[in-house]
Write a protein that holds these residues in place. Structure first.
Motif, PDB file in Angstrom:
ATOM      1  N   ARG A   7       0.819  -1.209   0.000  1.00  0.00           N
ATOM      2  CA  ARG A   7       0.000   0.000   0.000  1.00  0.00           C
ATOM      3  C   ARG A   7       0.858   1.266   0.000  1.00  0.00           C
ATOM      4  O   ARG A   7       0.522   2.268  -0.610  1.00  0.00           O
ATOM      5  N   LEU A   8       1.976   1.210   0.706  1.00  0.00           N
ATOM      6  CA  LEU A   8       2.894   2.359   0.697  1.00  0.00           C
ATOM      7  C   LEU A   8       3.425   2.591  -0.713  1.00  0.00           C
ATOM      8  O   LEU A   8       3.490   3.724  -1.193  1.00  0.00           O
ATOM      9  N   GLU A   9       3.789   1.506  -1.394  1.00  0.00           N
ATOM     10  CA  GLU A   9       4.314   1.638  -2.761  1.00  0.00           C
ATOM     11  C   GLU A   9       3.237   2.104  -3.734  1.00  0.00           C
ATOM     12  O   GLU A   9       3.517   2.887  -4.651  1.00  0.00           O
ATOM     13  N   LYS A  10       2.007   1.620  -3.546  1.00  0.00           N
ATOM     14  CA  LYS A  10       0.940   2.086  -4.437  1.00  0.00           C
ATOM     15  C   LYS A  10       0.777   3.596  -4.341  1.00  0.00           C
ATOM     16  O   LYS A  10       0.638   4.289  -5.354  1.00  0.00           O
ATOM     17  N   LEU A  11       0.779   4.103  -3.105  1.00  0.00           N
ATOM     18  CA  LEU A  11       0.687   5.564  -2.932  1.00  0.00           C
ATOM     19  C   LEU A  11       1.902   6.251  -3.537  1.00  0.00           C
ATOM     20  O   LEU A  11       1.784   7.237  -4.277  1.00  0.00           O
ATOM     21  N   TYR A  12       3.076   5.727  -3.236  1.00  0.00           N
ATOM     22  CA  TYR A  12       4.322   6.333  -3.714  1.00  0.00           C
ATOM     23  C   TYR A  12       4.350   6.396  -5.244  1.00  0.00           C
ATOM     24  O   TYR A  12       4.606   7.454  -5.841  1.00  0.00           O
ATOM     25  N   TYR A  13       4.046   5.282  -5.890  1.00  0.00           N
ATOM     26  CA  TYR A  13       4.105   5.237  -7.351  1.00  0.00           C
ATOM     27  C   TYR A  13       3.050   6.158  -7.978  1.00  0.00           C
ATOM     28  O   TYR A  13       3.282   6.770  -9.018  1.00  0.00           O
TER      29      TYR A  13
END
Lengths: 170, 170
Positions: A7-13
């Protein structure tokens, strides 16, 4: 380890791609007249970004209600409050042919919501767009008269979407 | 144009730095025993990231209440609920010397809040830390026995903070 992003990566990307797409779009619309639509106020972060980088543009922001940081809240004259299925068709008539950049950031983690809201934007945004307008979106859209463009460097594939509108018959 | 980053950029740079710091820390703690503290659950994005990249570690998450996405909500046994000024000192006794990585993501846009919460973490986290533990933080901290480390490549300066703890007298 895992194959799918966290979820952190989804937001980041998504933020990374949005930032790169906006920077790209700010350059592209330079010198072309037109106003800005921001679909989805949220906390007001992207509105704050738009007003800083496009200080001379009229910006209209759509949302159901105002939940933004106080210092990122648009002037009431810039806010178009209500359900997008009602406000967007009316605004598309009011601002017919004058939107040079629309940023649509209305997705959530609900597939049903995303499908519904993507359908509303696809159906109702078109009449507002100026010839050559750019649409940036966190969801795939199918606005008549648009073609999908490749993402600029720095944006990971399928993390954001860019479309260019051409008025047919011009 | 503007000199200071927009709200969108502040979020982007913080997430970018947090992601780079976590990737760096995951490598560094490999092979060292110890548990993980996540201070601040929020929507559960970072918890989701931690459990994916550190599937074999015990993770304990601190927050006042649970506001996370349902699918990013820790098991009740992993949650330590309450005011950090009360929960952290107790947890530091319970888990004395066993935390190898602590991620503190408890800042907001309120200077008063940030100063207060940074003071709590600085004062109360220390006893929980294993020798060589890493602390990542969105706010500057001053935990006794730690030194600040440079950020890894990909993290913009002052967008996140890394500290290493050395138990004195060892």
């Amino acid at each position: 380890m895992t194959n799918s992003p966290s979820r952190l990566e989804k937001l980041y990307y998504r933020i990374e791609a949005q930032h790169a797409c906006l920077a790209w779009a700010f350059e592209r619309i330079g010198g072309q007249p037109g106003i800005i639509f921001e679909l989805g106020l949220g906390l007001g972060r992207t509105f704050d970004h738009l007003r800083r980088y496009l200080p001379d543009r009229e910006i209209y922001v759509f949302d159901r209600q105002i939940d933004s940081y106080p210092e990122c809240t648009p002037d009431p004259r810039q806010m178009i409050l209500g359900d997008l299925s009602e406000t967007l068709p009316k605004a598309a008539v009011r601002f017919a042919g004058s939107v040079i950049l629309a940023n649509s950031d209305v997705g959530s983690f609900s597939r049903e919501h995303n499908s519904a809201v993507s359908g509303i934007v696809s159906a109702d945004l078109g009449p507002a767009l100026a010839d050559g307008a750019l649409i940036l979106s966190d969801l795939p859209l199918s606005v008549p008269g648009t073609i999908r463009l490749p993402l600029p460097p720095g944006a990971r594939e399928d993390c954001y979407y860019i479309y260019r509108f051409r008025r047919t018959g011009l």
